[in-house]
Design a protein around this motif. Sequence first.
Motif, short mmCIF file in Angstrom:
data_model
loop_
_atom_site.label_atom_id
_atom_site.label_comp_id
_atom_site.label_asym_id
_atom_site.label_seq_id
_atom_site.Cartn_x
_atom_site.Cartn_y
_atom_site.Cartn_z
N GLY A 298 0.83 -1.20 0.00
CA GLY A 298 0.00 0.00 0.00
C GLY A 298 0.85 1.24 0.00
O GLY A 298 1.96 1.23 -0.54
N SER A 299 0.37 2.32 0.59
CA SER A 299 1.03 3.62 0.71
C SER A 299 0.77 4.50 -0.50
O SER A 299 0.17 4.07 -1.49
CB SER A 299 2.55 3.48 0.93
N CYS A 300 1.27 5.75 -0.43
CA CYS A 300 1.10 6.68 -1.55
C CYS A 300 1.97 6.28 -2.72
O CYS A 300 1.81 6.79 -3.83
CB CYS A 300 1.42 8.11 -1.11
N THR A 301 2.87 5.34 -2.51
CA THR A 301 3.75 4.86 -3.58
C THR A 301 3.14 3.69 -4.34
O THR A 301 3.21 3.65 -5.57
CB THR A 301 5.11 4.43 -3.00
N ASN A 302 2.53 2.76 -3.64
CA ASN A 302 2.08 1.52 -4.28
C ASN A 302 0.79 0.97 -3.70
O ASN A 302 0.73 -0.21 -3.33
CB ASN A 302 3.15 0.45 -4.19
N GLY A 303 -0.25 1.78 -3.62
CA GLY A 303 -1.53 1.27 -3.14
C GLY A 303 -2.63 1.41 -4.18
O GLY A 303 -3.81 1.30 -3.85
N ARG A 304 -2.23 1.63 -5.44
CA ARG A 304 -3.22 1.86 -6.50
C ARG A 304 -3.74 0.53 -7.04
O ARG A 304 -3.26 -0.54 -6.69
CB ARG A 304 -2.61 2.74 -7.59
N ILE A 305 -4.74 0.60 -7.91
CA ILE A 305 -5.44 -0.62 -8.32
C ILE A 305 -4.52 -1.61 -9.01
O ILE A 305 -4.62 -2.82 -8.79
CB ILE A 305 -6.67 -0.28 -9.21
N GLU A 306 -3.60 -1.15 -9.85
CA GLU A 306 -2.67 -2.08 -10.51
C GLU A 306 -1.79 -2.79 -9.49
O GLU A 306 -1.48 -3.97 -9.65
CB GLU A 306 -1.79 -1.34 -11.52
N ASP A 307 -1.40 -2.07 -8.44
CA ASP A 307 -0.58 -2.68 -7.39
C ASP A 307 -1.33 -3.81 -6.70
O ASP A 307 -0.77 -4.87 -6.44
CB ASP A 307 -0.18 -1.61 -6.37
N LEU A 308 -2.61 -3.55 -6.41
CA LEU A 308 -3.42 -4.57 -5.74
C LEU A 308 -3.69 -5.75 -6.66
O LEU A 308 -3.72 -6.91 -6.22
CB LEU A 308 -4.73 -3.96 -5.25
N ARG A 309 -3.86 -5.47 -7.94
CA ARG A 309 -4.09 -6.56 -8.90
C ARG A 309 -2.88 -7.49 -8.99
O ARG A 309 -3.02 -8.71 -9.00
CB ARG A 309 -4.37 -5.98 -10.29
N VAL A 310 -1.70 -6.89 -9.03
CA VAL A 310 -0.47 -7.69 -9.11
C VAL A 310 -0.32 -8.56 -7.86
O VAL A 310 -0.01 -9.76 -7.95
CB VAL A 310 0.76 -6.78 -9.28
N ALA A 311 -0.54 -7.96 -6.69
CA ALA A 311 -0.42 -8.70 -5.44
C ALA A 311 -1.44 -9.84 -5.38
O ALA A 311 -1.11 -10.97 -4.99
CB ALA A 311 -0.60 -7.76 -4.25
N ALA A 312 -2.68 -9.55 -5.79
CA ALA A 312 -3.73 -10.56 -5.76
C ALA A 312 -3.44 -11.69 -6.74
O ALA A 312 -3.75 -12.86 -6.45
CB ALA A 312 -5.08 -9.92 -6.07
N LYS A 313 -2.87 -11.36 -7.88
CA LYS A 313 -2.53 -12.39 -8.87
C LYS A 313 -1.56 -13.42 -8.29
O LYS A 313 -1.69 -14.62 -8.50
CB LYS A 313 -1.92 -11.73 -10.11
N ILE A 314 -0.61 -12.93 -7.52
CA ILE A 314 0.39 -13.81 -6.92
C ILE A 314 -0.19 -14.59 -5.74
O ILE A 314 0.12 -15.78 -5.53
CB ILE A 314 1.62 -12.99 -6.48
#
Length: 420
Positions: A298-314
């Motif tokens: 998360g955070s202001c650096t990596n909490g956007r939707i693409e970030d969550l999609r990548v994490a969920a994919k893994i």
Amino acid sequence: MGMTMTQKILAAHAGVEKVEVGQLIQVDLDLVLGNDITAPVAVKEFAKMGLKEVFDKKKVAIVPDHFTPNKDIKSAEQCKCIREFAHDMEIENYFEIGEMGIEHGLIPEKGLVVPGDVAIGADSHTCTYGALGAFSTGIGSTDMAAGMATGKCWFKVPGAIKFVLKGKPAEWVSGKDIILHIIGMIGVDGALYKSMEFVGDGLKHLSMDDRFSMANMAIEAGGKNGIFPVDDLTLSYVKEHAQRSYKVYEADEDAVYDEVYEIDLSTLSPTVAFPHLPDNTRKIDEVGEVKIDQVVIGSCTNGRIEDLRVAAKILDGKKVAKGVRVIVFPVTQKVYLQAIEEGLIQTFIKAGVVVSTPTCGPCLGGHMGILAKGERAIATTNRNFVGRMGHPESEVYLASPAVAAASALTGKITNPKDVA
């Protein structure tokens, strides 16, 4: 000699045809931003001026996000202070519980910054909005107070470093990996008070979320700001989110840069910053055996939707390692809702992940994830200074959402390709 993109924006807002490096100028502001840590100080300074209104009710934004939802009495008092100020000043862009987000995700989402703007914020990661082709930078609380009062700010015109990005990143290599690579290459003071301007054919392979992450961390190399040229992808984002007019600035062909770096994105690997500086980087294959206790995505650096999609994919269909605490922080309520609608939150919870409301949380040692003595966390945040996430004898490793999610499954820092 010509001007860089940043210099052109500053010249236009100073009402002059040309500026030179080192020149002191006063510029008109399009946005003044504060949060629950910095804005209370600015409010007190503003009160000393005896003013009854801000320069423009539409151009001031206050977002309580660092210790929100309030973690204790002190943070509650901080938020009460700025809540009352926003009400009294009739500030239109005040966002709290229920409509809040982490400020540097929320401001672009709300369309409050567009190409060609000058934005200041009493938070160092205000440089995030350079992804939109704007000049945005962090300032102190006193400057925020002056900005709210006058709509103006003094700057020394920065020099610039050009980063020419070529090629296409490999799978699992994101904007976070690129900016960590750059910071590792030039150091935490490698761009001290300079504009970091990202150009090149490689930009076509970088999403807006990638660009926001990279601009966000320009300050971690000492940069005054990070900035990207405005292309079709930028304009598509702006048209979706903003109602305001904008202006596109381009660097002159004969613009002068202090340094020029060419980076072949196809040669980069997932990258991790070891304690206790963002420039202490290693490629994922050079990390070795590093066990972890906590994962923060998360955070202001990596909490956007693409970030969550990548994490969920893994994480999909898998379980986090026994004994590892994993916390996900969507950057805004809108992203949180989208993650629910896409089924990402279900994936996280089934994997054994905790999902939080949007907040800066543990990034700055705030709450909801503080580290104890001797503990290690891998995080998609932007800083890993001593004691940044809790005890001074804890450790923070910075990485992308892909590396963080992969590490959650194994309990040690892991290459995403090894678990995907």
